[in-house]
Motif scaffolding. Sequence first.
Motif, PDB file in Angstrom:
ATOM      1  N   LEU A  14      60.685 105.543  68.952  1.00 45.40           N
ATOM      2  CA  LEU A  14      61.428 105.827  67.901  1.00 45.40           C
ATOM      3  C   LEU A  14      62.616 106.808  68.548  1.00 45.40           C
ATOM      4  O   LEU A  14      63.790 106.476  68.216  1.00 45.40           O
ATOM      5  CB  LEU A  14      60.935 107.171  67.086  1.00 45.40           C
ATOM      6  N   SER A  37      62.241  99.943  64.633  1.00 48.26           N
ATOM      7  CA  SER A  37      61.835 100.904  65.481  1.00 48.26           C
ATOM      8  C   SER A  37      60.346 101.548  64.870  1.00 48.26           C
ATOM      9  O   SER A  37      59.402 101.829  65.536  1.00 48.26           O
ATOM     10  CB  SER A  37      62.676 102.131  65.664  1.00 48.26           C
ATOM     11  N   GLY A  38      60.342 101.546  63.729  1.00 50.82           N
ATOM     12  CA  GLY A  38      58.985 101.880  62.792  1.00 50.82           C
ATOM     13  C   GLY A  38      57.983 100.716  63.143  1.00 50.82           C
ATOM     14  O   GLY A  38      56.828 100.970  63.290  1.00 50.82           O
ATOM     15  N   TYR A  68      69.580 100.718  58.853  1.00 44.27           N
ATOM     16  CA  TYR A  68      68.537 100.244  57.990  1.00 44.27           C
ATOM     17  C   TYR A  68      67.692  99.413  59.012  1.00 44.27           C
ATOM     18  O   TYR A  68      66.466  99.549  58.995  1.00 44.27           O
ATOM     19  CB  TYR A  68      68.855  99.445  56.807  1.00 44.27           C
ATOM     20  N   THR A 126      66.052 101.172  61.528  1.00 50.30           N
ATOM     21  CA  THR A 126      64.806 101.964  61.187  1.00 50.30           C
ATOM     22  C   THR A 126      63.433 101.096  61.132  1.00 50.30           C
ATOM     23  O   THR A 126      62.403 101.516  61.366  1.00 50.30           O
ATOM     24  CB  THR A 126      65.242 102.870  59.940  1.00 50.30           C
ATOM     25  N   ASN A 132      66.654 105.696  68.457  1.00 51.23           N
ATOM     26  CA  ASN A 132      67.721 106.663  67.907  1.00 51.23           C
ATOM     27  C   ASN A 132      68.794 107.167  68.735  1.00 51.23           C
ATOM     28  O   ASN A 132      69.820 107.490  68.239  1.00 51.23           O
ATOM     29  CB  ASN A 132      66.909 107.806  67.117  1.00 51.23           C
TER      30      ASN A 132
END
Length: 101
Positions: free
Chosen positions: A22, A45-46, A39, A42, A26
Amino acid sequence: MRVIQKFFVASLFMWAIPIAILYAFNHNMLPGTSNLTPYSMTLVSGFLAVISVNVVIAFYIYLAMREPADKHEPDPKFVAEAKASINQSTGDAQQSSKKQQ
């Protein structure tokens, strides 16, 4: 003692790897992540963080399955107490059913 070490290391990796993924996403530390929408970044990475935890768990299970079965023997005192406890609870159940009849 080695079992505790393996568990501790696996737990450490289950926390550290997803946080590192993460963080890398980021802070645009991975090539090509600057082209992604917020979007998409996110989601990707999740998803990778969750997959990394599952990989660590699978590796831990693999290591546990490779442990020799005869290496770990239960404590005889514990086994004797467990058998006595089971016999006692079975005896109590039979006595209570006789009382109800």
